[in-house]
Write a protein that holds these residues in place. Structure first.
Motif, PDB file in Angstrom:
ATOM      1  N   VAL A  52     -23.120 -10.276  -9.435  1.00 54.68           N
ATOM      2  CA  VAL A  52     -22.312  -9.721  -8.350  1.00 54.68           C
ATOM      3  C   VAL A  52     -20.866 -10.140  -8.585  1.00 54.68           C
ATOM      4  O   VAL A  52     -20.578 -11.326  -8.733  1.00 54.68           O
ATOM      5  CB  VAL A  52     -22.777 -10.222  -6.975  1.00 54.68           C
ATOM      6  CG1 VAL A  52     -21.911  -9.617  -5.876  1.00 54.68           C
ATOM      7  CG2 VAL A  52     -24.249  -9.885  -6.743  1.00 54.68           C
ATOM      8  N   THR A  82     -13.908  -7.241  -2.017  1.00 53.73           N
ATOM      9  CA  THR A  82     -14.574  -6.094  -2.625  1.00 53.73           C
ATOM     10  C   THR A  82     -15.705  -6.605  -3.497  1.00 53.73           C
ATOM     11  O   THR A  82     -15.487  -7.453  -4.374  1.00 53.73           O
ATOM     12  CB  THR A  82     -13.586  -5.276  -3.461  1.00 53.73           C
ATOM     13  OG1 THR A  82     -12.516  -4.842  -2.624  1.00 53.73           O
ATOM     14  CG2 THR A  82     -14.276  -4.064  -4.062  1.00 53.73           C
ATOM     15  N   SER A 118     -19.221  -5.837  -5.963  1.00 50.96           N
ATOM     16  CA  SER A 118     -19.917  -4.844  -6.799  1.00 50.96           C
ATOM     17  C   SER A 118     -21.196  -4.404  -6.096  1.00 50.96           C
ATOM     18  O   SER A 118     -21.660  -3.278  -6.285  1.00 50.96           O
ATOM     19  CB  SER A 118     -20.200  -5.405  -8.182  1.00 50.96           C
ATOM     20  OG  SER A 118     -20.974  -6.582  -8.098  1.00 50.96           O
ATOM     21  N   ARG A 119     -21.766  -5.300  -5.314  1.00 53.45           N
ATOM     22  CA  ARG A 119     -22.871  -4.961  -4.428  1.00 53.45           C
ATOM     23  C   ARG A 119     -23.010  -6.069  -3.409  1.00 53.45           C
ATOM     24  O   ARG A 119     -22.551  -7.194  -3.641  1.00 53.45           O
ATOM     25  CB  ARG A 119     -24.191  -4.795  -5.208  1.00 53.45           C
ATOM     26  CG  ARG A 119     -24.709  -6.051  -5.874  1.00 53.45           C
ATOM     27  CD  ARG A 119     -26.037  -5.781  -6.565  1.00 53.45           C
ATOM     28  NE  ARG A 119     -26.527  -6.964  -7.272  1.00 53.45           N
ATOM     29  CZ  ARG A 119     -27.323  -7.877  -6.730  1.00 53.45           C
ATOM     30  NH1 ARG A 119     -27.709  -7.759  -5.464  1.00 53.45           N
ATOM     31  NH2 ARG A 119     -27.742  -8.902  -7.442  1.00 53.45           N
ATOM     32  N   PHE A 120     -23.652  -5.764  -2.310  1.00 58.92           N
ATOM     33  CA  PHE A 120     -23.949  -6.782  -1.313  1.00 58.92           C
ATOM     34  C   PHE A 120     -25.326  -7.368  -1.594  1.00 58.92           C
ATOM     35  O   PHE A 120     -26.241  -6.692  -2.032  1.00 58.92           O
ATOM     36  CB  PHE A 120     -23.954  -6.181   0.095  1.00 58.92           C
ATOM     37  CG  PHE A 120     -22.588  -5.876   0.641  1.00 58.92           C
ATOM     38  CD1 PHE A 120     -22.408  -4.835   1.528  1.00 58.92           C
ATOM     39  CD2 PHE A 120     -21.479  -6.643   0.309  1.00 58.92           C
ATOM     40  CE1 PHE A 120     -21.162  -4.547   2.062  1.00 58.92           C
ATOM     41  CE2 PHE A 120     -20.228  -6.354   0.829  1.00 58.92           C
ATOM     42  CZ  PHE A 120     -20.071  -5.307   1.715  1.00 58.92           C
ATOM     43  N   THR A 121     -25.455  -8.653  -1.305  1.00 51.84           N
ATOM     44  CA  THR A 121     -26.769  -9.278  -1.244  1.00 51.84           C
ATOM     45  C   THR A 121     -27.177  -9.389   0.215  1.00 51.84           C
ATOM     46  O   THR A 121     -26.393  -9.023   1.106  1.00 51.84           O
ATOM     47  CB  THR A 121     -26.739 -10.672  -1.896  1.00 51.84           C
ATOM     48  OG1 THR A 121     -25.762 -11.474  -1.224  1.00 51.84           O
ATOM     49  CG2 THR A 121     -26.401 -10.572  -3.379  1.00 51.84           C
ATOM     50  N   SER A 133     -27.836  -8.478   6.128  1.00 46.52           N
ATOM     51  CA  SER A 133     -27.887  -7.042   5.875  1.00 46.52           C
ATOM     52  C   SER A 133     -28.014  -6.225   7.162  1.00 46.52           C
ATOM     53  O   SER A 133     -27.671  -5.049   7.180  1.00 46.52           O
ATOM     54  CB  SER A 133     -29.049  -6.718   4.935  1.00 46.52           C
ATOM     55  OG  SER A 133     -30.270  -7.107   5.514  1.00 46.52           O
ATOM     56  N   ASN A 169     -20.349  -1.029   4.438  1.00 44.18           N
ATOM     57  CA  ASN A 169     -21.316  -0.793   3.368  1.00 44.18           C
ATOM     58  C   ASN A 169     -20.876   0.341   2.439  1.00 44.18           C
ATOM     59  O   ASN A 169     -21.121   0.297   1.238  1.00 44.18           O
ATOM     60  CB  ASN A 169     -22.690  -0.486   3.966  1.00 44.18           C
ATOM     61  CG  ASN A 169     -23.313  -1.692   4.633  1.00 44.18           C
ATOM     62  OD1 ASN A 169     -23.170  -2.820   4.160  1.00 44.18           O
ATOM     63  ND2 ASN A 169     -23.999  -1.482   5.741  1.00 44.18           N
ATOM     64  N   ASP A 170     -20.227   1.345   2.989  1.00 44.40           N
ATOM     65  CA  ASP A 170     -19.787   2.476   2.165  1.00 44.40           C
ATOM     66  C   ASP A 170     -18.715   2.048   1.160  1.00 44.40           C
ATOM     67  O   ASP A 170     -18.666   2.582   0.047  1.00 44.40           O
ATOM     68  CB  ASP A 170     -19.257   3.602   3.052  1.00 44.40           C
ATOM     69  CG  ASP A 170     -20.354   4.254   3.874  1.00 44.40           C
ATOM     70  OD1 ASP A 170     -20.043   4.854   4.920  1.00 44.40           O
ATOM     71  OD2 ASP A 170     -21.535   4.150   3.472  1.00 44.40           O
ATOM     72  N   SER A 181     -18.368  -1.153   0.208  1.00 42.30           N
ATOM     73  CA  SER A 181     -18.807  -2.424  -0.392  1.00 42.30           C
ATOM     74  C   SER A 181     -17.740  -3.496  -0.201  1.00 42.30           C
ATOM     75  O   SER A 181     -17.380  -4.215  -1.139  1.00 42.30           O
ATOM     76  CB  SER A 181     -19.120  -2.246  -1.884  1.00 42.30           C
ATOM     77  OG  SER A 181     -20.222  -1.400  -2.065  1.00 42.30           O
TER      78      SER A 181
END
Length: 120
Positions: free
Chosen positions: A2, A23, A25-28, A50, A70-71, A73
């Motif tokens: 991440v 910012t 790269s993805r959420f955990t 989440s 979420n959109d 990130s």
């Protein structure tokens, strides 16, 4: 892996506000903000899971607000009523499958950090 990149830090007078962005790269499942002042240990200041459930330590409760888009990130930390003791390097972190512990060791991924300075 991440990747996390913070932005939005800077200097402000006591009583002022700042908004930090991270910012990802993805959420955990659990995302958080931590800070570290010179000579002090890293401490957690906000968590969000989440489902959007948040948690704060007493030192910032009512003054800091964590949120996420979420959109985009992107993770945010809105900091109001800032105090000189909030001065620190602030880190975005991506962590475990559970939320609720402000332990840096629980978080596997970290941004490089960004300076926040609050003057009296």
């Amino acid at each position: 892996q991440v990747q996390l990149v913070e932005s939005g830090g800077g200097s402000v007078q006591a009583g002022g506000s700042l908004r930090l962005s991270c910012t990802a790269s993805r959420f955990t499942f659990c995302m958080g903000w931590f800070r570290q002042a010179p000579g002090k240990e890293r401490e957690g200041v906000a968590l969000i899971d989440s489902a959007g459930i948040t948690d704060y330590p007493d030192s910032v409760k009512g003054r800091f607000t964590i949120s996420k888009d979420n959109d985009r990130s992107t993770l945010y930390l809105q900091m109001d009523s800032l105090r000189p003791e909030d001065t620190a390097v602030y880190y975005c972190a991506a962590g475990p499958w559970y939320c609720g512990r402000f332990l840096p060791g629980d978080f596997a991924y970290w941004g490089r950090g960004i300076q926040v300075t609050v003057s009296s």
